[in-house]
Design a protein around this motif. Structure first.
Motif, short mmCIF file in Angstrom:
data_model
loop_
_atom_site.label_atom_id
_atom_site.label_comp_id
_atom_site.label_asym_id
_atom_site.label_seq_id
_atom_site.Cartn_x
_atom_site.Cartn_y
_atom_site.Cartn_z
N GLU A 84 44.42 4.61 -0.37
CA GLU A 84 42.45 5.17 -1.36
C GLU A 84 41.90 6.38 -0.76
O GLU A 84 40.74 6.29 -0.66
CB GLU A 84 42.38 3.62 -1.39
CG GLU A 84 43.80 3.09 -2.75
CD GLU A 84 43.38 1.82 -2.73
OE1 GLU A 84 44.42 0.82 -3.12
OE2 GLU A 84 41.86 1.20 -3.31
N ALA A 87 42.72 9.98 -1.04
CA ALA A 87 42.70 9.84 -1.99
C ALA A 87 40.52 9.97 -2.35
O ALA A 87 40.48 10.97 -3.16
CB ALA A 87 42.97 8.19 -3.22
N ARG A 88 40.08 9.45 -2.20
CA ARG A 88 38.53 9.62 -2.01
C ARG A 88 38.26 10.92 -1.80
O ARG A 88 37.83 11.47 -2.05
CB ARG A 88 37.60 8.46 -1.04
CG ARG A 88 37.02 7.66 -2.06
CD ARG A 88 36.79 6.14 -0.86
NE ARG A 88 37.08 5.05 -1.18
CZ ARG A 88 37.98 4.14 -0.06
NH1 ARG A 88 37.40 4.54 1.07
NH2 ARG A 88 38.55 3.18 -0.41
N LEU A 89 39.57 11.46 -0.66
CA LEU A 89 38.49 12.84 -0.53
C LEU A 89 39.18 14.20 -0.70
O LEU A 89 40.04 15.02 -1.00
CB LEU A 89 39.20 12.55 1.60
CG LEU A 89 38.55 11.98 1.72
CD1 LEU A 89 38.29 11.99 3.36
CD2 LEU A 89 36.87 12.58 2.21
N GLY A 90 40.55 13.64 -1.41
CA GLY A 90 41.05 14.27 -2.74
C GLY A 90 42.15 14.84 -1.17
O GLY A 90 42.98 16.00 -2.64
N ALA A 91 42.78 14.61 -0.81
CA ALA A 91 43.74 14.71 0.18
C ALA A 91 45.47 13.70 -0.42
O ALA A 91 44.84 12.51 -1.10
CB ALA A 91 43.31 14.66 1.34
#
Lengths: 433, 427
Positions: A84, A87-91
């Motif tokens: 997560e 995910a917040r950083l688009g990675a």
């Protein structure tokens, strides 16, 4: 300590630096790519199940599959999971465990510095609870079941059990449903403290990044954790007899046609570094000459309908074990086995010519150049070779330097009498078309 | 980012030049388009394999392989891909850019010549392919058709789509059938191939560090086989689900059951609702932060994998997961609950933002892979929305949470397929 590895033909360079307490950091700048890819790898794989740490007297034997289990659990942290945060950083993040290493990785296009910080943090912050370890067993058991239904995976591991009597390479990387039940948080912490010390790890970054910033970020992150020096890890592998354990292993599965894997076991082991790399490149070249898609043998087998274009021959060279695997799906595994053995004997009798050698050198060099398009290929291979004392960049020069004499010598000795075994998958029942 | 130039060549071929300096290689992909039809799918899937056995200039597989290896390990391949109700037959050659090979020049021209030679100048015996090549490739192709069962997850996915689209062209297996295969002979296959070559619309994509005008001249000179591109390809039928959900269960002696759910979305690539649907799919099951991964795997420990994905040209979505057969009911219930929750508006800001970031990352990363650069252009061309990365990112950024909930209401379950292990089948 720092340095630069350059390769003029690849037109690439890697900058490296050793940061305290002994972590090797490598950066390959790739201009023009959007993707930035980083791996943080531990020199700890499924075969490392028996070991002693210097300064401790205790010899430890851990359940099969513990390295892979640990890989799963490092993604969990207090109050959530690491996916997560990436995910917040688009990675996107992932990890893999093989026989020798465990690698954690992410791929991103933006926020590289934050992503690298998360990678360094989570791999250095184990958080295992009894409850979370128990919960993971259901997930890993389904992973194991999935592989039990994979014919390619099964034929491969069955061959390893035929080739090896003692060496843990014969065991499935994830362990078994039974062995993972014995894993608890205590054994995970023990393995973690031994193998996840920075001096047993490496960071590799590839993409459009500034190397100096990566080095200072890693040094700062690792430096603030107060690591003590780690003694040498003594890995214990039971003595492996030279002959294979068995001639042949057969398993039935729901498949449309049989599969044959033929394996040749390396007899001379116990060294790594450039010597091992040269032998690996040499063997790869020999295999390409004898079994490659332009070889007489390959084309004859194809025309006889004994192989398809997935047929392959590959060599694995590790410090304590090595083998060559040849095979694929076939309508007649006995006939294919016989034809392969005949083909090898014929190739040995005829030898490789200077022209054929030059041809395959050129081909392998072209293939290596092509593979450098893939950031993943570079970042996944470089650290694994580094742990064996090998500069992966040196492949082109190594291949170019192979001599006709050593090629023919290797062709004669690698396929000796009494060092091979077979694995066969047979169709269990007639599946519908 | 790659810079795309497009040319209409003589003889009706479209040339797409994707110019970028980040790769050490050049990819050339020749793409033929064909309507997906039960009656000729088998022949379409078979003839590329026969062509790869040799050409007039390199009449055996071995000579062809040797020549490609000589050109620094250049690789020639063919593939058949289903995009909606259209079959694409691609012939590709991937080569090292000779800028990286001291003293070498003209490698691209030599490779394109081989590509053209293999596609257009096969080994023939009269008005037929060579008998030996056809009979051997029929045997190989039979193994390909039968081999679907070897990968259980792929098998379950294909079976679900076949059941779901049994009455539509999309339900056709791209490799065809054994019955059709048995009817193919050197003569009729050759006749089919000649018609295919002449009639099928064809595109050439070149991606790498090349000069566009030079490539255009090369392509015009080299790909000179006669063609009219006249074959018509009907538009893919995209329909909404309105009937009852179908349940299909199949038993096999396997260790892990495979659950596949087929949904109809009614939305295809190029529609205004496509990017909201892309966001919807990402929130549901495209990522490790998605609802399916978190609920089926992380919370319930039922599976190692659980994901959803779109069939973008046909307006379908599939959900796939590998589970213990006894957990079928629980897994199905959890999956259905996730689908319902989005339609009920249960999408947190975090789920929305993470998905947007993740998809943005995917779009940017596609630029780093030659085959994805080409594939995106093919998709865009098919859907009539050929856009660059910035254009696609802008469409993605325009999606609002309400749009996701709106399209969620159109996503309807059609078929539930379960490949179950036989009882007591586990060893």
């Amino acid at each position: 300590m720092k340095g630069v590895l350059e390769n003029s033909m690849l037109q690439e360079k890697i900058l490296w630096q050793r940061v305290e307490p002994g972590l090797e950091v490598f950066v390959l700048p790739k201009q023009g790519y959007n993707k930035k890819y980083a791996t943080y790898s531990a020199n700890f794989g499924s075969i490392d199940s028996h070991f002693i740490v210097e300064g401790e007297n205790e010899e430890l034997i851990v359940p099969d599959g513990v390295a892979h289990f640990l890989e799963h659990k490092l993604f969990e942290e207090e109050g959530g999971n690491v996916f997560e945060r990436f995910a917040r950083l688009g990675a996107s993040s992932n990890a893999f465990t093989n026989f020798n290493n465990t690698s954690y990785l992410f791929s991103c296009t933006d926020h590289f510095t934050e992503c690298l910080e998360i990678l360094l943090d989570f791999v250095q912050s184990p958080y295992f609870t009894r409850e979370s370890v128990e919960k993971e067993k259901g997930i890993i058991e389904q992973e194991i079941r999935m592989y039990e239904d994979s014919p390619q995976w099964r034929v491969f591991f069955n061959l390893l059990t035929a080739l090896y009597r003692e060496h843990p390479v014969k065991k499935d990387i994830a362990g078994t449903a039974e062995s993972i039940r014995q894993i608890d948080e205590e054994v995970l912490y023990k393995c973690y403290r031994t193998f996840y010390h920075p001096s047993n790890m490496a960071v590799f970054v590839v993409g459009n990044v500034e190397p100096e910033r990566v080095f200072s970020q890693v040094a700062e992150n690792v430096g603030r954790r107060g690591y003590r020096r780690l003694g040498e890890i003594k890995r214990i592998y039971a003595a492996e007899p030279k002959p294979p354990a068995r001639d042949c292993v057969v398993q039935e599965l729901v498949v449309s046609q049989p599969i044959l894997n033929l394996g040749f076991k390396e007899e001379e082991v116990g060294f790594d570094g450039e010597r091992l790399f040269r032998r690996e490149a040499l063997t790869g070249l020999v295999l390409d000459c004898v079994f490659g898609s332009s070889s007489r043998l390959y084309n004859a087998l194809y025309e006889e309908g004994l192989i398809d274009d997935e047929f392959e021959a590959a060599h694995v060279a590790e410090k304590d074990y090595g083998h060559t695997l040849i095979g694929g799906e076939t309508k007649d595994p006995d006939r294919l086995y016989q034809r392969l053995m005949e083909g090898i004997r014929q190739a040995q009798a005829e030898g490789v010519s200077a022209e054929v050698l030059a041809h395959h050198q050129r081909k392998l060099m072209g293939e290596f150049l092509k593979s450098f398009n893939s950031l993943e290929f570079i970042a996944n291979n470089f650290p694994a070779y580094h742990f064996k004392g090998i500069n992966f960049f040196g492949y082109l020069e190594t291949v170019r330097g192979l001599t006709l004499e050593e090629v023919n010598e290797r062709l004669r000795t690698h396929f000796a009498a009494g060092n091979h075994a077979r694995s066969v998958i047979l169709p269990k029942e007639k599946p519908g078309a | 980012m790659s810079d795309l130039q497009r040319f209409a060549l003589l003889g009706g071929m479209n040339l797409f030049v994707h110019r970028t300096n980040k790769f050490k290689t050049i990819l050339a992909q020749l793409v033929f388009h064909r309507a997906l039809r039960r009656e000729d799918v088998t022949a379409t899937a078979l003839f590329p394999a026969v062509l790869q056995r040799g050409s007039a200039g390199f009449p055996t597989r071995q000579l062809l392989a040797y020549r490609l290896e000589e050109l620094y390990g250049s690789e020639l391949s063919a593939e058949v891909v289903k995009k909606g109700e259209r079959l694409l037959v691609s012939f590709c050659v991937e080569l090292v850019n000779d800028r990286y090979l001291p003293g070498e020049k003209g490698l691209l021209a030599r490779c394109l010549e081989i590509l053209s030679e293999v596609v257009a100048r096969p080994v023939t015996e009269g008005q037929a392919f060579r008998l030996e090549y056809v009979s051997q490739e029929k045997e190989q192709h039979e193994k390909v058709i039968r081999g679907l069962v070897n990968d259980k997850a792929a098998y379950a996915l294909e079976r679900c789509l076949q059941e779901m689209c049994a009455a539509e062209p999309f339900g056709v297996f791209k490799y065809g059938t054994l019955a059709e295969l048995a009817t193919l002979e050197p003569e009729n296959l050759y006749g089919f191939y000649r018609r295919f070559l002449a009639e099928s619309p064809v595109d050439l994509h070149i991606c790498g560090e090349v000069d566009a005008l030079e490539v255009k001249e090369l392509a015009e000179r080299i790909f000179s086989f006669p063609r009219n591109g006249a074959a018509e390809i009907p538009v893919t039928l995209v329909r909404k689900q309105d009937g009852e959900v179908r349940y299909v269960r199949e038993e096999m002696d396997v260790n892990q059951g495979k659950l596949v759910l087929g949904f109809r979305t009614g939305i295809k690539y190029g529609d205004d609702n496509y990017f909201p649907l892309l966001m919807y799919n990402g929130i549901l099951g495209g990522f490790p932060h998605s609802k399916l991964f978190l609920n089926v795997r992380e919370k319930a420990s039922l599976a190692y994998y659980a994901y959803s994905r779109l069939e973008k040209h046909k307006g379908l979505m599939v959900v796939s997961s590998g589970i213990e057969a006894g957990n079928y009911g629980r897994a199905l219930e959890i999956i259905n609950r996730q689908v319902e929750s989005i339609a009920a508006g249960e999408v947190s800001d975090e789920e929305f933002d993470n998905t947007w970031q993740g998809l943005r990352n995917h779009l940017l990363v596609e630029d780093d892979h030659q085959e994805l650069v080409v594939n995106r252009a093919i998709d865009g061309e098919l859907a009539g929305c050929l856009e660059d990365t910035d254009g696609l990112l802008a469409r993605l950024a325009a999606v609002k949470p309400d749009d996701v909930v709106r399209v969620a209401r159109d996503v309807k379950l059609d078929t539930v397929y379960f490949l179950a292990g036989k009882e007591g089948g586990r060893g």
